[in-house]
Design a protein around this motif. Structure first.
Motif, PDB file in Angstrom:
ATOM      1  N   VAL A 177      20.613  26.880  44.630  1.00 46.08           N
ATOM      2  CA  VAL A 177      21.994  26.482  43.812  1.00 46.08           C
ATOM      3  C   VAL A 177      21.844  25.089  43.307  1.00 46.08           C
ATOM      4  O   VAL A 177      22.229  24.876  42.041  1.00 46.08           O
ATOM      5  CB  VAL A 177      22.980  26.528  45.008  1.00 46.08           C
ATOM      6  N   GLU A 178      21.070  24.331  43.835  1.00 49.47           N
ATOM      7  CA  GLU A 178      20.913  22.724  43.304  1.00 49.47           C
ATOM      8  C   GLU A 178      20.045  22.812  41.974  1.00 49.47           C
ATOM      9  O   GLU A 178      20.715  22.309  41.059  1.00 49.47           O
ATOM     10  CB  GLU A 178      19.978  22.095  44.260  1.00 49.47           C
ATOM     11  N   ASN A 179      19.098  23.716  41.745  1.00 53.74           N
ATOM     12  CA  ASN A 179      18.265  23.583  40.658  1.00 53.74           C
ATOM     13  C   ASN A 179      19.292  24.474  39.391  1.00 53.74           C
ATOM     14  O   ASN A 179      19.155  23.963  38.252  1.00 53.74           O
ATOM     15  CB  ASN A 179      17.118  24.436  40.936  1.00 53.74           C
ATOM     16  N   ILE A 180      20.152  25.477  39.914  1.00 53.28           N
ATOM     17  CA  ILE A 180      20.993  26.130  38.964  1.00 53.28           C
ATOM     18  C   ILE A 180      21.954  25.079  38.436  1.00 53.28           C
ATOM     19  O   ILE A 180      22.278  24.978  37.206  1.00 53.28           O
ATOM     20  CB  ILE A 180      21.477  27.244  39.487  1.00 53.28           C
ATOM     21  N   ALA A 181      22.524  24.392  39.420  1.00 55.02           N
ATOM     22  CA  ALA A 181      23.521  23.284  38.961  1.00 55.02           C
ATOM     23  C   ALA A 181      23.174  22.418  37.974  1.00 55.02           C
ATOM     24  O   ALA A 181      23.709  22.131  36.821  1.00 55.02           O
ATOM     25  CB  ALA A 181      24.226  22.812  40.105  1.00 55.02           C
ATOM     26  N   LYS A 182      21.606  21.959  38.267  1.00 57.92           N
ATOM     27  CA  LYS A 182      21.142  20.928  37.143  1.00 57.92           C
ATOM     28  C   LYS A 182      20.794  21.470  35.855  1.00 57.92           C
ATOM     29  O   LYS A 182      21.283  20.815  35.069  1.00 57.92           O
ATOM     30  CB  LYS A 182      19.678  20.248  38.040  1.00 57.92           C
ATOM     31  N   ALA A 183      20.428  22.797  36.004  1.00 57.30           N
ATOM     32  CA  ALA A 183      20.054  23.185  34.743  1.00 57.30           C
ATOM     33  C   ALA A 183      21.344  23.721  33.667  1.00 57.30           C
ATOM     34  O   ALA A 183      21.044  23.673  32.714  1.00 57.30           O
ATOM     35  CB  ALA A 183      19.166  24.673  34.790  1.00 57.30           C
ATOM     36  N   THR A 184      22.278  24.030  34.207  1.00 56.91           N
ATOM     37  CA  THR A 184      23.474  24.499  33.713  1.00 56.91           C
ATOM     38  C   THR A 184      24.527  23.652  33.364  1.00 56.91           C
ATOM     39  O   THR A 184      25.506  23.891  32.580  1.00 56.91           O
ATOM     40  CB  THR A 184      24.139  25.929  34.410  1.00 56.91           C
ATOM     41  N   GLY A 185      24.425  22.447  34.304  1.00 53.32           N
ATOM     42  CA  GLY A 185      25.683  21.275  34.145  1.00 53.32           C
ATOM     43  C   GLY A 185      26.769  21.715  34.787  1.00 53.32           C
ATOM     44  O   GLY A 185      27.720  21.179  34.853  1.00 53.32           O
ATOM     45  N   LEU A 186      26.821  22.776  35.681  1.00 54.42           N
ATOM     46  CA  LEU A 186      27.927  23.129  36.610  1.00 54.42           C
ATOM     47  C   LEU A 186      27.907  22.199  37.635  1.00 54.42           C
ATOM     48  O   LEU A 186      26.691  22.049  38.177  1.00 54.42           O
ATOM     49  CB  LEU A 186      27.783  24.773  36.967  1.00 54.42           C
ATOM     50  N   SER A 187      29.050  22.399  38.571  1.00 53.18           N
ATOM     51  CA  SER A 187      28.873  21.883  39.835  1.00 53.18           C
ATOM     52  C   SER A 187      28.274  22.850  40.824  1.00 53.18           C
ATOM     53  O   SER A 187      28.160  24.029  40.619  1.00 53.18           O
ATOM     54  CB  SER A 187      30.389  21.564  40.334  1.00 53.18           C
ATOM     55  N   GLN A 188      27.633  22.330  42.026  1.00 53.72           N
ATOM     56  CA  GLN A 188      27.248  23.109  42.955  1.00 53.72           C
ATOM     57  C   GLN A 188      28.152  24.123  43.733  1.00 53.72           C
ATOM     58  O   GLN A 188      28.071  25.337  43.740  1.00 53.72           O
ATOM     59  CB  GLN A 188      26.502  22.626  44.139  1.00 53.72           C
ATOM     60  N   GLU A 189      29.559  23.658  43.454  1.00 54.93           N
ATOM     61  CA  GLU A 189      30.424  24.465  44.312  1.00 54.93           C
ATOM     62  C   GLU A 189      30.841  25.553  43.357  1.00 54.93           C
ATOM     63  O   GLU A 189      30.900  26.724  43.692  1.00 54.93           O
ATOM     64  CB  GLU A 189      31.832  23.771  44.075  1.00 54.93           C
ATOM     65  N   ASP A 190      30.861  25.492  41.846  1.00 57.29           N
ATOM     66  CA  ASP A 190      30.889  26.701  40.814  1.00 57.29           C
ATOM     67  C   ASP A 190      29.509  27.605  40.979  1.00 57.29           C
ATOM     68  O   ASP A 190      29.685  28.815  41.007  1.00 57.29           O
ATOM     69  CB  ASP A 190      30.741  26.030  39.526  1.00 57.29           C
ATOM     70  N   VAL A 191      28.613  27.176  41.221  1.00 56.93           N
ATOM     71  CA  VAL A 191      27.321  28.189  41.482  1.00 56.93           C
ATOM     72  C   VAL A 191      27.458  28.880  43.137  1.00 56.93           C
ATOM     73  O   VAL A 191      27.175  30.105  43.009  1.00 56.93           O
ATOM     74  CB  VAL A 191      25.748  27.125  41.387  1.00 56.93           C
ATOM     75  N   TRP A 192      28.072  28.122  44.000  1.00 58.86           N
ATOM     76  CA  TRP A 192      28.122  28.823  45.179  1.00 58.86           C
ATOM     77  C   TRP A 192      29.017  29.667  45.257  1.00 58.86           C
ATOM     78  O   TRP A 192      28.971  30.791  45.909  1.00 58.86           O
ATOM     79  CB  TRP A 192      28.748  27.748  46.357  1.00 58.86           C
ATOM     80  N   GLU A 193      29.898  30.001  44.257  1.00 59.60           N
ATOM     81  CA  GLU A 193      31.049  31.266  44.260  1.00 59.60           C
ATOM     82  C   GLU A 193      30.478  32.624  43.723  1.00 59.60           C
ATOM     83  O   GLU A 193      30.675  33.528  44.156  1.00 59.60           O
ATOM     84  CB  GLU A 193      31.821  30.906  42.883  1.00 59.60           C
ATOM     85  N   PHE A 194      29.227  32.293  42.991  1.00 59.38           N
ATOM     86  CA  PHE A 194      28.317  33.450  42.927  1.00 59.38           C
ATOM     87  C   PHE A 194      27.533  33.936  44.011  1.00 59.38           C
ATOM     88  O   PHE A 194      26.941  34.945  44.117  1.00 59.38           O
ATOM     89  CB  PHE A 194      27.451  33.395  41.560  1.00 59.38           C
ATOM     90  N   TYR A 195      26.996  32.859  44.735  1.00 59.81           N
ATOM     91  CA  TYR A 195      26.014  33.098  45.893  1.00 59.81           C
ATOM     92  C   TYR A 195      26.357  33.878  46.992  1.00 59.81           C
ATOM     93  O   TYR A 195      25.780  34.595  47.527  1.00 59.81           O
ATOM     94  CB  TYR A 195      25.422  31.686  46.360  1.00 59.81           C
ATOM     95  N   SER A 196      27.567  33.800  47.284  1.00 61.99           N
ATOM     96  CA  SER A 196      28.347  34.395  48.382  1.00 61.99           C
ATOM     97  C   SER A 196      28.691  35.825  48.209  1.00 61.99           C
ATOM     98  O   SER A 196      28.730  36.169  47.180  1.00 61.99           O
ATOM     99  CB  SER A 196      29.364  33.489  49.226  1.00 61.99           C
TER     100      SER A 196
END
Length: 55
Positions: A36-55
């Motif tokens: 999630v951390e690397n995806i947030a860095k790569a996309t410019g999204l917040s980690q919270e936005d990425v976590w929405e897909f993770y769960s």
């Protein structure tokens, strides 16, 4: 574009389009097993936005 309102609406539409593409990219990267951390860095999204897909 004739006035300021049109320009603002256009800019907001472009911004929403970029955000939507970043969300789609994040979803795809999660399927490849990236963190999630690397995806947030790569996309410019917040980690919270990425976590929405993770769960």
């Amino acid at each position: 574009m004739g006035n300021c309102t049109d320009t603002i609406a256009f800019a907001q539409g472009i911004s929403q389009g970029f955000h939507q593409k970043a969300l789609e990219t994040a979803k795809n990267l999660l399927q490849f097993g990236l963190s999630v951390e690397n995806i947030a860095k790569a996309t410019g999204l917040s980690q919270e936005d990425v976590w929405e897909f993770y769960s």
